[in-house]
Design a protein around this motif. Structure first.
Motif, PDB file in Angstrom:
ATOM      1  N   GLY A  29     -10.908 -75.200 -33.640  1.00 17.73           N
ATOM      2  CA  GLY A  29      -9.939 -74.467 -32.836  1.00 17.73           C
ATOM      3  C   GLY A  29     -10.152 -72.974 -32.923  1.00 17.73           C
ATOM      4  O   GLY A  29     -10.041 -72.241 -31.929  1.00 17.73           O
ATOM      5  N   GLY A  30     -10.478 -72.499 -34.111  1.00 16.85           N
ATOM      6  CA  GLY A  30     -10.691 -71.059 -34.292  1.00 16.85           C
ATOM      7  C   GLY A  30     -11.912 -70.556 -33.524  1.00 16.85           C
ATOM      8  O   GLY A  30     -11.881 -69.493 -32.898  1.00 16.85           O
ATOM      9  N   ILE A  31     -13.018 -71.327 -33.624  1.00 11.13           N
ATOM     10  CA  ILE A  31     -14.230 -70.873 -32.943  1.00 11.13           C
ATOM     11  C   ILE A  31     -14.058 -70.897 -31.421  1.00 11.13           C
ATOM     12  O   ILE A  31     -14.550 -70.022 -30.713  1.00 11.13           O
ATOM     13  CB  ILE A  31     -15.454 -71.722 -33.377  1.00 11.13           C
ATOM     14  N   ILE A  32     -13.307 -71.916 -30.919  1.00 14.80           N
ATOM     15  CA  ILE A  32     -13.067 -71.979 -29.466  1.00 14.80           C
ATOM     16  C   ILE A  32     -12.181 -70.820 -29.032  1.00 14.80           C
ATOM     17  O   ILE A  32     -12.466 -70.147 -28.026  1.00 14.80           O
ATOM     18  CB  ILE A  32     -12.432 -73.319 -29.085  1.00 14.80           C
ATOM     19  N   HIS A  33     -11.134 -70.557 -29.782  1.00 17.17           N
ATOM     20  CA  HIS A  33     -10.208 -69.475 -29.416  1.00 17.17           C
ATOM     21  C   HIS A  33     -10.919 -68.122 -29.453  1.00 17.17           C
ATOM     22  O   HIS A  33     -10.780 -67.306 -28.524  1.00 17.17           O
ATOM     23  CB  HIS A  33      -9.006 -69.462 -30.366  1.00 17.17           C
ATOM     24  N   ALA A  38     -13.199 -63.358 -26.947  1.00 19.43           N
ATOM     25  CA  ALA A  38     -14.274 -62.372 -26.796  1.00 19.43           C
ATOM     26  C   ALA A  38     -14.821 -62.370 -25.368  1.00 19.43           C
ATOM     27  O   ALA A  38     -15.131 -61.316 -24.803  1.00 19.43           O
ATOM     28  CB  ALA A  38     -15.397 -62.664 -27.793  1.00 19.43           C
ATOM     29  N   ALA A  39     -14.908 -63.580 -24.759  1.00 17.39           N
ATOM     30  CA  ALA A  39     -15.387 -63.663 -23.385  1.00 17.39           C
ATOM     31  C   ALA A  39     -14.417 -62.985 -22.438  1.00 17.39           C
ATOM     32  O   ALA A  39     -14.824 -62.301 -21.477  1.00 17.39           O
ATOM     33  CB  ALA A  39     -15.576 -65.123 -22.990  1.00 17.39           C
ATOM     34  N   ILE A 386     -20.242 -61.689 -15.092  1.00 17.76           N
ATOM     35  CA  ILE A 386     -20.433 -63.067 -15.582  1.00 17.76           C
ATOM     36  C   ILE A 386     -21.170 -63.064 -16.911  1.00 17.76           C
ATOM     37  O   ILE A 386     -20.776 -63.745 -17.880  1.00 17.76           O
ATOM     38  CB  ILE A 386     -21.197 -63.894 -14.527  1.00 17.76           C
ATOM     39  N   ASN A 387     -22.261 -62.289 -16.955  1.00 14.02           N
ATOM     40  CA  ASN A 387     -23.046 -62.224 -18.194  1.00 14.02           C
ATOM     41  C   ASN A 387     -22.234 -61.616 -19.333  1.00 14.02           C
ATOM     42  O   ASN A 387     -22.376 -61.999 -20.501  1.00 14.02           O
ATOM     43  CB  ASN A 387     -24.325 -61.410 -17.973  1.00 14.02           C
ATOM     44  N   LEU A 394     -20.188 -65.810 -26.701  1.00 16.49           N
ATOM     45  CA  LEU A 394     -21.133 -66.192 -27.755  1.00 16.49           C
ATOM     46  C   LEU A 394     -21.012 -65.264 -28.960  1.00 16.49           C
ATOM     47  O   LEU A 394     -21.066 -65.715 -30.123  1.00 16.49           O
ATOM     48  CB  LEU A 394     -22.565 -66.153 -27.201  1.00 16.49           C
ATOM     49  N   ALA A 395     -20.861 -63.954 -28.688  1.00 13.44           N
ATOM     50  CA  ALA A 395     -20.717 -63.003 -29.793  1.00 13.44           C
ATOM     51  C   ALA A 395     -19.427 -63.265 -30.583  1.00 13.44           C
ATOM     52  O   ALA A 395     -19.414 -63.198 -31.833  1.00 13.44           O
ATOM     53  CB  ALA A 395     -20.711 -61.578 -29.238  1.00 13.44           C
TER      54      ALA A 395
END
Length: 411
Positions: A29-33, A38-39, A386-387, A394-395
């Motif tokens: 959950g943390g990594i998805i959030h 960040a995105a 988009i990029n 990802l970052a």
């Protein structure tokens, strides 16, 4: 769907993902959030930056609306760049001088079908010019030129040059053969006897008139009219035969006499005066324009003449091309000439082209200028958005992973 819509959808997805994963637990959950967060931040940052190029995002005026505020400076920079770099004569010619224009032209002519293409371009122009000749103007110009030069003894010079060829041995030999054939044909003609008979009879009667001795001699030698005519004809035939014999005295004597006459002809004042008078009279009274116009009209209306002249023109063109291909001196001259003309054209045209570009740019309003720029680079700019979201996501996920394991290692 255009790129702007795609970029907006990606941003909306990232915002929605951030909100939906706000209370997610655990490592997953943390990594998805953090990825969505960040995105979203990256997408918003890029949206703000790209929007700031064209307008004021969210009404913020500090360092935004870059194109509208710098429109004139940007246009001036574009014009300066074009004038000093793209249209700079030295920059253009620096590349052009490296090429051999003659070799390029020959390749075009011989390997790329240029020879036939040029013929196809020239032929209709030639036909149109030929068939639309103004015969009235041309005939008048010819008449004017002839009459203007009428006092320059053109006819006299031509006649003297023509007649002077009679003194050539070969020409004289041919003339004597023609003369012999002509004499024999005349002597064999029955009409010739009809001409001779009254003349011979009258001469004979005058000769014997009042003299018995002469009458006796004529009777003794049977000098009847018919015999006298035969004697004259035979004598003329023999003379004509001797005149075509290279070794005869008659041939040599007549040739020597003719050469003497021809040599003195140009200095003969009486002969020159007759020719000048005839020439001036002929030129003054002749309807040169009318005759020339008639001939031109007849000639230009004949399709066979067009075809004939086209053949001559094509042969002349091929001959000129072949000569150019084999003549290195002509190729060097052509190469130098083309480069000089190109340099002069670029030098002369650059300010004119630059002014056209300047006027064109200045005619754009701020909105139309922004629309023009955006229409050309909008797609690439939306890809940045988009990029930005993808790279930001990802970052964020990577940073979360590093933070997650760092906390457990050092706690």
């Amino acid at each position: 769907m255009n790129r702007k819509s795609q970029a907006t959808i990606v941003l909306i997805v990232m915002i929605a993902g951030t909100l939906l994963s706000l209370n997610a637990d655990g490592f997953t959950g943390g990594i998805i959030h953090n990825g969505f967060l960040a995105a979203m931040i990256g997408g918003l940052a890029d949206w703000f930056a790209i929007t700031a190029i064209f307008k004021k995002p969210l009404g913020i005026s500090w360092r935004t609306a870059i194109l509208p505020r710098n429109r004139q400076r940007i246009m001036d920079e574009i014009i300066t760049f074009i004038g000093e770099d793209l249209l700079n004569t030295s920059n253009i010619m620096k590349d052009i001088v490296q090429y051999d224009m003659s070799k390029m032209f020959i390749v075009y002519l011989e390997k790329l079908g240029g020879r036939n293409r040029l013929k196809k371009v020239i032929e209709p122009i030639f036909i149109n010019l030929f068939q639309n000749i103004n015969s009235d103007s041309l005939a008048f110009a010819i008449e004017k030129a002839i009459k203007k030069n009428g006092q320059k003894n053109i006819l006299k010079d031509i006649l003297i040059q023509t007649v002077s060829h009679l003194g050539d041995a070969d020409v004289y030999a041919k003339l004597t053969h023609v003369f012999h054939g002509l004499v024999i044909k005349i002597l064999d003609d029955e009409n010739t006897r009809a001409v001779f008979e009254p003349v011979v009879h009258e001469i004979k009667e005058e000769y014997k008139e009042g003299s018995t001795l002469r009458e006796m001699i004529i009777a003794m030698f049977d000098l009847s009219d018919e015999n006298l005519i035969n004697i004259i004809k035979n004598k003329l035939a023999v003379t004509a035969e001797n005149l075509k014999n290279y070794d005869s005295q008659e041939y040599k004597a007549l040739f020597a006499w003719l050469q003497g006459v021809l040599e003195g002809l140009p200095q003969n004042e009486k002969f020159n005066k007759i020719l000048e008078d005839v020439e001036n009279q002929a030129i003054s009274n002749a309807d040169i324009a009318g005759w020339t116009k008639k001939y031109i009209d007849i000639y230009t209306n004949d399709d066979n003449n067009v075809i004939y002249l086209l053949e001559i023109a094509n042969k002349a063109f091929d001959s000129a091309v072949n000569k150019f291909i084999s003549d290195e001196s002509a190729q060097k001259t052509f190469d130098r000439w083309v480069k000089e003309k190109l340099s002069a054209f670029v030098t002369k045209s650059s300010p004119f082209i630059l002014q056209i570009i300047r006027d064109k740019l200045n005619n754009y309003s701020t909105d139309s200028f922004i629309a023009l720029v955006e229409s050309h680079i909008s797609s690439d700019l939306q890809m940045i958005r988009i990029n930005g979201s993808l790279v930001g996501g990802l970052a964020g996920m990577l940073l979360y992973v590093l933070t997650y394991f760092a906390e457990r290692m050092f706690s």
